[in-house]
Design a protein around this motif. Structure first.
Motif, PDB file in Angstrom:
ATOM      1  N   GLY A 245       0.836  -1.217   0.000  1.00 48.26           N
ATOM      2  CA  GLY A 245       0.000   0.000   0.000  1.00 48.26           C
ATOM      3  C   GLY A 245       0.854   1.244   0.000  1.00 48.26           C
ATOM      4  O   GLY A 245       0.536   2.242  -0.680  1.00 48.26           O
ATOM      5  N   ILE A 246       1.960   1.214   0.761  1.00 46.36           N
ATOM      6  CA  ILE A 246       2.839   2.381   0.804  1.00 46.36           C
ATOM      7  C   ILE A 246       3.474   2.617  -0.567  1.00 46.36           C
ATOM      8  O   ILE A 246       3.581   3.768  -1.060  1.00 46.36           O
ATOM      9  CB  ILE A 246       3.928   2.175   1.888  1.00 46.36           C
ATOM     10  CG1 ILE A 246       3.278   2.170   3.278  1.00 46.36           C
ATOM     11  CG2 ILE A 246       5.005   3.249   1.790  1.00 46.36           C
ATOM     12  CD1 ILE A 246       4.238   1.833   4.398  1.00 46.36           C
ATOM     13  N   VAL A 247       3.936   1.519  -1.195  1.00 39.00           N
ATOM     14  CA  VAL A 247       4.566   1.621  -2.521  1.00 39.00           C
ATOM     15  C   VAL A 247       3.586   2.218  -3.525  1.00 39.00           C
ATOM     16  O   VAL A 247       3.926   3.088  -4.357  1.00 39.00           O
ATOM     17  CB  VAL A 247       5.059   0.243  -2.987  1.00 39.00           C
ATOM     18  CG1 VAL A 247       5.478   0.286  -4.452  1.00 39.00           C
ATOM     19  CG2 VAL A 247       6.229  -0.220  -2.126  1.00 39.00           C
ATOM     20  N   ASN A 248       2.350   1.771  -3.468  1.00 38.09           N
ATOM     21  CA  ASN A 248       1.342   2.292  -4.407  1.00 38.09           C
ATOM     22  C   ASN A 248       1.099   3.779  -4.175  1.00 38.09           C
ATOM     23  O   ASN A 248       0.896   4.558  -5.140  1.00 38.09           O
ATOM     24  CB  ASN A 248       0.034   1.516  -4.243  1.00 38.09           C
ATOM     25  CG  ASN A 248       0.151   0.092  -4.792  1.00 38.09           C
ATOM     26  OD1 ASN A 248       0.968  -0.184  -5.670  1.00 38.09           O
ATOM     27  ND2 ASN A 248      -0.677  -0.817  -4.251  1.00 38.09           N
ATOM     28  N   LEU A 249       1.100   4.203  -2.932  1.00 36.93           N
ATOM     29  CA  LEU A 249       0.889   5.629  -2.623  1.00 36.93           C
ATOM     30  C   LEU A 249       2.027   6.464  -3.198  1.00 36.93           C
ATOM     31  O   LEU A 249       1.838   7.560  -3.753  1.00 36.93           O
ATOM     32  CB  LEU A 249       0.790   5.843  -1.114  1.00 36.93           C
ATOM     33  CG  LEU A 249      -0.499   5.363  -0.440  1.00 36.93           C
ATOM     34  CD1 LEU A 249      -0.388   5.512   1.047  1.00 36.93           C
ATOM     35  CD2 LEU A 249      -1.701   6.144  -0.965  1.00 36.93           C
TER      36      LEU A 249
END
Length: 256
Positions: A245-249
């Protein structure tokens, strides 16, 4: 004699000297001593100077006293004999030649060795102890028989009363116990063999249960290890989802 047999009788001394009781009186008195646990002194001696004789009865009268002091008809009768009376005369004024030897011996035993009197009389009067009456209780009575002989062993240390060596005493013990075991019904011994077999199986079952318990403990430990591994996998999956999720953000922020 009925009064002497009463449980409420607390008489410890009875003075009947110079009464010329004769054989019949001796027999009545002897019967009265049966079951009496209190009377210790019974004076039945005559004044020799006055009567010319110390006792007014014949060997039949002495036999009556001898029988009540030690009834030899059976072991149980000997046990139930009188073991408390210690005197029938004035010790300082008696001609022992007039006294029955067995009566003298039993009175001496009652007086000097009251704790062993019953056992010693049994051993003295019954050279062969019949163990048959005990067989109805099977092997339950064997420890009791052994214990009785152990408690009777001090009788062999009374040489003036009990003329038997330690070796002879031990021989009697072994003979009696051998006859007891030999007389035990075969079915009892077979039952004991069955009990031994059951005990062996019980031991095997106990070992089997112990092995099963160890296996269950190993299985439980394995299940705990697997559960801990599954929890770790779950936590790693959750951590991967969070990082994804962090990478996608970050990617979305760069694209904009």
């Amino acid at each position: 004699s009925n009064s002497l047999q009463s449980e409420s009788c607390r008489l410890v001394g009875l003075y009947l000297a110079n009464m010329d009781i004769g054989d019949d009186g001796a027999k009545d008195l002897a019967r009265g001593l049966f079951g009496n646990k209190e009377l210790r002194d019974l004076y039945i001696q005559n004044d020799i100077a006055a009567s010319g004789e110390g006792f007014s009865f014949s060997p039949a009268g002495w036999s009556a006293f001898s029988s009540i002091l030690c009834n030899t008809s059976s072991v149980n009768s000997t046990y139930l004999s009188n073991h408390t009376i210690i005197g029938l005369w004035d010790q300082d004024n008696v001609d022992y030649d007039d006294v029955d030897e067995d009566v003298l011996l039993y009175l001496q035993l009652n007086e000097k060795h009251p704790q062993y009197a019953a056992r010693c009389k049994i051993l003295m009067s019954h050279t062969h102890l019949d163990m048959t009456p005990l067989l109805e209780w099977e092997l339950k009575c064997l420890p009791l028989a052994v214990g009785w002989f152990e408690r009777a062993k001090p009788c062999a240390t009374l040489p003036t009363i009990f003329d038997e060596s330690d070796t002879e005493f031990e021989g009697r013990v072994l003979t009696a116990l051998y006859e007891f075991v030999r007389g035990v019904p075969r079915k009892v011994l077979e039952r004991r063999d069955e009990l031994i077999l059951v005990a062996a199986y019980d031991e095997k079952i106990a070992m089997f249960k112990k092995g099963n318990k160890r296996l269950r403990e190993d299985v439980d430990e394995r299940d705990r290890t697997i559960a801990e591994r599954d929890r770790k996998i779950t936590r790693l999956g959750e951590e991967n989802e969070r990082l994804r999720g962090i990478v996608n953000l970050v990617r979305n922020a760069l694209d904009s």
